[in-house]
Design a protein around this motif. Structure first.
Motif, PDB file in Angstrom:
ATOM      1  N   TYR A  68      -8.618  -6.239   2.756  1.00 46.32           N
ATOM      2  CA  TYR A  68      -8.353  -4.841   3.079  1.00 46.32           C
ATOM      3  C   TYR A  68      -8.653  -4.525   4.548  1.00 46.32           C
ATOM      4  O   TYR A  68      -8.091  -3.583   5.091  1.00 46.32           O
ATOM      5  N   HIS A  96      -4.947  -0.984  -4.905  1.00 44.75           N
ATOM      6  CA  HIS A  96      -4.978  -1.294  -3.473  1.00 44.75           C
ATOM      7  C   HIS A  96      -5.104  -0.026  -2.641  1.00 44.75           C
ATOM      8  O   HIS A  96      -5.809  -0.003  -1.623  1.00 44.75           O
ATOM      9  N   ALA A  97      -4.395   1.025  -3.055  1.00 46.03           N
ATOM     10  CA  ALA A  97      -4.461   2.283  -2.307  1.00 46.03           C
ATOM     11  C   ALA A  97      -5.874   2.846  -2.338  1.00 46.03           C
ATOM     12  O   ALA A  97      -6.389   3.339  -1.326  1.00 46.03           O
ATOM     13  N   ILE A 124       0.840  -1.189   0.000  1.00 45.82           N
ATOM     14  CA  ILE A 124       0.000   0.000   0.000  1.00 45.82           C
ATOM     15  C   ILE A 124       0.878   1.244   0.000  1.00 45.82           C
ATOM     16  O   ILE A 124       2.043   1.198   0.380  1.00 45.82           O
ATOM     17  N   VAL A 143      -5.357  -5.183   6.085  1.00 42.26           N
ATOM     18  CA  VAL A 143      -4.420  -4.097   5.810  1.00 42.26           C
ATOM     19  C   VAL A 143      -4.654  -2.961   6.779  1.00 42.26           C
ATOM     20  O   VAL A 143      -3.732  -2.409   7.380  1.00 42.26           O
ATOM     21  N   THR A 185      -7.894   0.655   0.144  1.00 44.65           N
ATOM     22  CA  THR A 185      -7.486   0.836   1.538  1.00 44.65           C
ATOM     23  C   THR A 185      -7.892   2.207   2.065  1.00 44.65           C
ATOM     24  O   THR A 185      -8.401   2.338   3.183  1.00 44.65           O
TER      25      THR A 185
END
Length: 294
Positions: free
Chosen positions: A269, A238-239, A104, A272, A242
């Motif tokens: 997530y 992914h960013a 991330i 994460v 998240t």
């Protein structure tokens, strides 16, 4: 015959679940591979299937779990069809496979990345404007790399702030387009020079490839002073996920936006975010500071 039962099972997956060709091919490989070890799957008992544990001993836990899942679905189908009254795959113990947490980027790193793209696009050079549009859609809408590069020019929103996406397995979904992304797309369409191409991001042979997108993202990361090893189109997706979750997004909404068929995929997530919170406590909690001061 075993092959006839497998064929019928795969036909059901295609007709009732809309399974893609690659998915069907993977199921066939797993089932036929199991049959080579255990014999006729339609007639196999628990003793026959137990030998699969030894045959799969050197495989990754995730691979074994996938093979067991294929068998359980196959036997569930056989029971539904009345071909047998039990599920011998219960003898197989699914391994506990932990999915690796995705890489991330922090909010500051994403901001630095986008600021570099905006500065380079200030002169309206086509390649720089295209890069900005690509990034805004990767981070602002969470598109997969393949979904992004293959977008048709007709996907550009006019009135409704949504893109119509064809994702994995041909599944359709709508994803929102932020104001920033819509502005970047408008700038790109204005300088895009490919009047005969049906693709939003055309190349000489069709549309830019996933590999080329990967290269462009790495090159921009380097110019932005970020470690290129930390940045990729998938990391930006992914960013997106998240940071939405950190902001309070509902997991089911996130599943829809990302185009995940299974909520379990989206749940990674939550791990994460939990990992981020644990790191925050370890680094910033008063007791951690007191211990470090010793």
């Amino acid at each position: 015959m075993m092959s006839a039962a497998i064929d019928a099972f795969l036909a059901m997956l295609a007709a009732e679940r809309g399974a893609a060709a690659n998915t069907l091919a993977a199921y066939r490989r797993d089932l036929e591979g199991a049959g080579e070890v255990a014999g006729d799957l339609e007639r196999a008992g628990k003793a026959d299937l137990s030998c699969l544990t030894r045959a799969w001993a050197d495989l990754a836990p995730s691979t074994v779990a996938r093979k067991i899942s294929a068998l359980r679905q196959f036997y569930g189908f056989c029971m539904d069809e009345g071909w047998r009254g039990d599920d011998p795959s219960a003898v197989l113990v699914r391994p506990q496979a932990r999915r690796p947490l995705p890489k991330i980027l922090s909010h500051a790193e994403v901001e630095r990345f986008l600021t570099q793209a905006e500065e380079e696009a200030a002169g309206d050079k086509p390649n720089a404007v295209r890069m900005l549009a690509l990034l805004e859609l990767l981070y602002g809408s969470g598109l997969r790399a393949t979904e992004l590069v293959s977008l048709p020019i007709t996907a550009v929103p006019r009135d409704a702030p949504f893109l119509s996406i064809t994702g994995k397995g041909g599944q359709q979904r709508m994803v929102p387009v932020s104001r920033r992304a819509k502005e970047a797309l408008g700038r790109w369409v204005a300088v895009r020079s490919a009047p005969g191409s049906p693709h939003l991001f055309p190349s000489r042979t069709g549309y830019i490839s996933r590999i080329r997108l990967y290269q462009l993202v790495k090159e921009l990361a380097l110019r932005a002073g970020l470690d290129p090893a930390k940045v990729s189109p998938h990391v930006l997706r992914h960013a997106f996920a998240t940071h939405l979750l950190e902001g309070g997004a509902d997991l089911r909404v996130l599943q829809t936006l990302l185009g995940h068929a299974d909520i379990a995929t989206t749940q990674i997530y939550t791990h994460v975010d939990s990992a981020r919170l644990v790191a925050l406590v370890n680094e910033r909690h008063p007791l951690a500071a007191a211990r470090a001061g010793g």
